[in-house]
Write a protein that holds these residues in place. Structure first.
Motif, PDB file in Angstrom:
ATOM      1  N   LEU A 167       0.838  -1.211   0.000  1.00  0.00           N
ATOM      2  CA  LEU A 167       0.000   0.000   0.000  1.00  0.00           C
ATOM      3  C   LEU A 167       0.871   1.259   0.000  1.00  0.00           C
ATOM      4  O   LEU A 167       0.595   2.219  -0.720  1.00  0.00           O
ATOM      5  CB  LEU A 167      -0.927   0.004   1.214  1.00  0.00           C
ATOM      6  N   LEU A 168       1.932   1.239   0.793  1.00  0.00           N
ATOM      7  CA  LEU A 168       2.831   2.395   0.860  1.00  0.00           C
ATOM      8  C   LEU A 168       3.588   2.588  -0.448  1.00  0.00           C
ATOM      9  O   LEU A 168       3.790   3.726  -0.898  1.00  0.00           O
ATOM     10  CB  LEU A 168       3.803   2.238   2.022  1.00  0.00           C
ATOM     11  N   ILE A 169       3.995   1.498  -1.074  1.00  0.00           N
ATOM     12  CA  ILE A 169       4.655   1.609  -2.379  1.00  0.00           C
ATOM     13  C   ILE A 169       3.678   2.200  -3.398  1.00  0.00           C
ATOM     14  O   ILE A 169       4.046   3.052  -4.209  1.00  0.00           O
ATOM     15  CB  ILE A 169       5.189   0.235  -2.842  1.00  0.00           C
ATOM     16  N   GLY A 170       2.423   1.767  -3.339  1.00  0.00           N
ATOM     17  CA  GLY A 170       1.405   2.330  -4.234  1.00  0.00           C
ATOM     18  C   GLY A 170       1.252   3.822  -4.037  1.00  0.00           C
ATOM     19  O   GLY A 170       1.180   4.582  -5.014  1.00  0.00           O
ATOM     20  N   GLN A 171       1.227   4.267  -2.787  1.00  0.00           N
ATOM     21  CA  GLN A 171       1.131   5.704  -2.509  1.00  0.00           C
ATOM     22  C   GLN A 171       2.367   6.430  -3.030  1.00  0.00           C
ATOM     23  O   GLN A 171       2.267   7.533  -3.569  1.00  0.00           O
ATOM     24  CB  GLN A 171       0.953   5.940  -1.012  1.00  0.00           C
ATOM     25  N   GLY A 172       3.532   5.799  -2.877  1.00  0.00           N
ATOM     26  CA  GLY A 172       4.761   6.404  -3.388  1.00  0.00           C
ATOM     27  C   GLY A 172       4.746   6.541  -4.900  1.00  0.00           C
ATOM     28  O   GLY A 172       5.148   7.569  -5.440  1.00  0.00           O
ATOM     29  N   VAL A 173       4.256   5.509  -5.577  1.00  0.00           N
ATOM     30  CA  VAL A 173       4.179   5.555  -7.048  1.00  0.00           C
ATOM     31  C   VAL A 173       3.191   6.623  -7.492  1.00  0.00           C
ATOM     32  O   VAL A 173       3.480   7.416  -8.399  1.00  0.00           O
ATOM     33  CB  VAL A 173       3.802   4.163  -7.605  1.00  0.00           C
ATOM     34  N   VAL A 174       2.029   6.662  -6.860  1.00  0.00           N
ATOM     35  CA  VAL A 174       1.019   7.667  -7.219  1.00  0.00           C
ATOM     36  C   VAL A 174       1.571   9.071  -7.001  1.00  0.00           C
ATOM     37  O   VAL A 174       1.418   9.950  -7.857  1.00  0.00           O
ATOM     38  CB  VAL A 174      -0.282   7.452  -6.413  1.00  0.00           C
ATOM     39  N   SER A 175       2.224   9.281  -5.873  1.00  0.00           N
ATOM     40  CA  SER A 175       2.783  10.609  -5.581  1.00  0.00           C
ATOM     41  C   SER A 175       3.866  10.981  -6.583  1.00  0.00           C
ATOM     42  O   SER A 175       3.937  12.131  -7.031  1.00  0.00           O
ATOM     43  CB  SER A 175       3.363  10.633  -4.164  1.00  0.00           C
ATOM     44  N   THR A 176       4.690  10.020  -6.951  1.00  0.00           N
ATOM     45  CA  THR A 176       5.747  10.280  -7.932  1.00  0.00           C
ATOM     46  C   THR A 176       5.163  10.628  -9.294  1.00  0.00           C
ATOM     47  O   THR A 176       5.636  11.556  -9.960  1.00  0.00           O
ATOM     48  CB  THR A 176       6.675   9.051  -8.042  1.00  0.00           C
ATOM     49  N   VAL A 177       4.132   9.899  -9.701  1.00  0.00           N
ATOM     50  CA  VAL A 177       3.478  10.185 -10.986  1.00  0.00           C
ATOM     51  C   VAL A 177       2.857  11.579 -10.968  1.00  0.00           C
ATOM     52  O   VAL A 177       2.972  12.341 -11.944  1.00  0.00           O
ATOM     53  CB  VAL A 177       2.426   9.100 -11.312  1.00  0.00           C
ATOM     54  N   LEU A 178       2.204  11.929  -9.861  1.00  0.00           N
ATOM     55  CA  LEU A 178       1.602  13.265  -9.754  1.00  0.00           C
ATOM     56  C   LEU A 178       2.670  14.357  -9.807  1.00  0.00           C
ATOM     57  O   LEU A 178       2.476  15.397 -10.449  1.00  0.00           O
ATOM     58  CB  LEU A 178       0.773  13.383  -8.485  1.00  0.00           C
ATOM     59  N   MET A 179       3.805  14.118  -9.130  1.00  0.00           N
ATOM     60  CA  MET A 179       4.875  15.119  -9.161  1.00  0.00           C
ATOM     61  C   MET A 179       5.489  15.216 -10.552  1.00  0.00           C
ATOM     62  O   MET A 179       5.845  16.305 -10.996  1.00  0.00           O
ATOM     63  CB  MET A 179       5.948  14.797  -8.114  1.00  0.00           C
ATOM     64  N   ALA A 180       5.618  14.083 -11.236  1.00  0.00           N
ATOM     65  CA  ALA A 180       6.138  14.106 -12.604  1.00  0.00           C
ATOM     66  C   ALA A 180       5.175  14.811 -13.545  1.00  0.00           C
ATOM     67  O   ALA A 180       5.592  15.403 -14.540  1.00  0.00           O
ATOM     68  CB  ALA A 180       6.395  12.682 -13.098  1.00  0.00           C
ATOM     69  N   GLY A 181       3.894  14.796 -13.203  1.00  0.00           N
ATOM     70  CA  GLY A 181       2.878  15.464 -14.016  1.00  0.00           C
ATOM     71  C   GLY A 181       2.777  16.953 -13.753  1.00  0.00           C
ATOM     72  O   GLY A 181       1.976  17.647 -14.375  1.00  0.00           O
TER      73      GLY A 181
END
Length: 121
Positions: A44-58
């Motif tokens: 779950l934490l890795i998923g949050q990290g991936v989502v946050s990274t994608v949002l920051m890259a966007g």
């Protein structure tokens, strides 16, 4: 950050902490089901990290970028580190390490939310 995922992580972490505290009070060592629970929490934490990274890259950026990234990295690294430590400790204190980590994670998730949305504080 996804608020629903943050809430799920916080609830899963608190459930895991309660389960490990019961094991501590029953004088039981950490067992494989504890590791499975920590693995689910870690995913779950890795998923949050991936989502946050994608949002920051966007293009979305938290106000304090470096602090946010350091919190995010720490949150993702705490469960596996504590799971290893807890599994190596073959007394009742192994689950205590996990319970302590699981009580810290919801607080860190609140801080991540504050860093992501400073206006909602």
């Amino acid at each position: 950050m996804v608020e629903g995922l943050t809430t799920t992580i916080q609830l899963a972490s608190l459930v895991m902490a309660g389960w490990c505290l019961i094991s501590v009070f029953r004088d039981q060592p950490m067992v494989v089901p504890h590791l499975v629970g920590m693995a689910v929490l870690w995913l779950l934490l890795i998923g949050q990290g991936v989502v946050s990274t994608v949002l920051m890259a966007g293009g979305e950026r938290p106000g304090e970028f470096i602090v946010f990234v350091s919190y995010l990295i720490t949150v993702v690294l705490v469960p596996p580190a504590c799971a290893v430590w807890g599994f190596m400790e073959r007394s009742r204190w192994g689950p205590a390490v996990i319970a302590f980590a699981c009580l810290i994670l919801p607080v860190m998730m609140v801080r991540l939310e504050q860093l992501w949305n400073p206006a909602s504080v």
